[in-house]
Design a protein around this motif. Sequence first.
Motif: not given
Length: 371
Positions: A196-203
Amino acid sequence: MHKKSQLLIVRNPWFPIVCSFIGYMILFLFQKFAMNYEFMRSDVLSYWQDSNHWQTPFNTFHVPGYPLFIALIRGLTFNIFTPLLYMISINIISLLLCVYFIYKIILSLDKNPTHATIGALLFTLWPLVGLTYTISPLADIPSMCFFLAGLYLLVSTKALSAGFVLGLSMIIHKAIWPFVAFIVLIYLLQKKPIITKSNILFILLLAFPLVVLWVSGSIFHQSPAWIFSSNLDVEISSKRIFPILDGIIGTALEGGIKNVSKTLLLLLFLLIAIYSLVLSVKNHSLTMPRIISIGISIAVITLFATLNHGEIWAAVRFSRLLIFPIVIYGIPRLEKKIPMVTQLIPCVILFFVLFLSQFVYAWYEARVFFA
């Protein structure tokens, strides 16, 4: 919640913070004046020297977060204090922040202030190494401080901030890498969908500090392997025929009372980590307490399995993070069998013994290890 099961109903972390500070000062005075212990040696001295060369923070053995922070504080205070004062100040503040974050994390996950208090004090007084490796101003406690701050943010559902803070912990000490890696991996695997966008940004936020350091250092050293090559040679490469567990087996094969005693201690801490993993896995709901507990347990076992006998003690130093599975899963099971276990007198006895163990190890460092 029954009153008889409580050690102290402390609704804020001030009690363990004050106890930790008092314990720190007592042991520091003992090491400084009774043991005449020289703090500025070995890795401690190396960190200070790195802070003097902060413009090129590319030590092939240590990541530069701690020396950079020392250099920042020195600059802000015009370098008017002694090296030791700078470094112990950073470490004691980091310890007190660790105690605060641990209390808040356990209280959030467990809802029991007694358990939160026990967890915070257990971190400070972890057998042999709790206070001794705080007073010796290494990068251990600053790295754990950022790691715990990241966990607190993650538990508080502030994932993006947590990602960046956890990323900062990885440029302070390399031993924290497996803790971050396993917790983040399990955390992401339980999210549906994973991509997801939030998970990608988190990483991206998590990786940003380490990637910047790695790329910059690769240009400086003309080698992309600079950031881990020395550690592979010195810390992980087996000195014998054992591909894993060289730290324990190699220590045992050294022989002598000292090495036999050390081997038994290593096995004890490893068994604690394995038991913590078993307790965590038995809880089938994939919640934040289980994610944190499994991730930390696997990380500690990984350190014991991979570090060679010259560096294996680092696994013991970082095993103090096992307080989470111990407190979240171990203590409730123990309370069912021994209802009085978290009352005042048993806990005072336990923490007094753990406090004495700090003096035993402080004596060992001064009179045996560095003799």
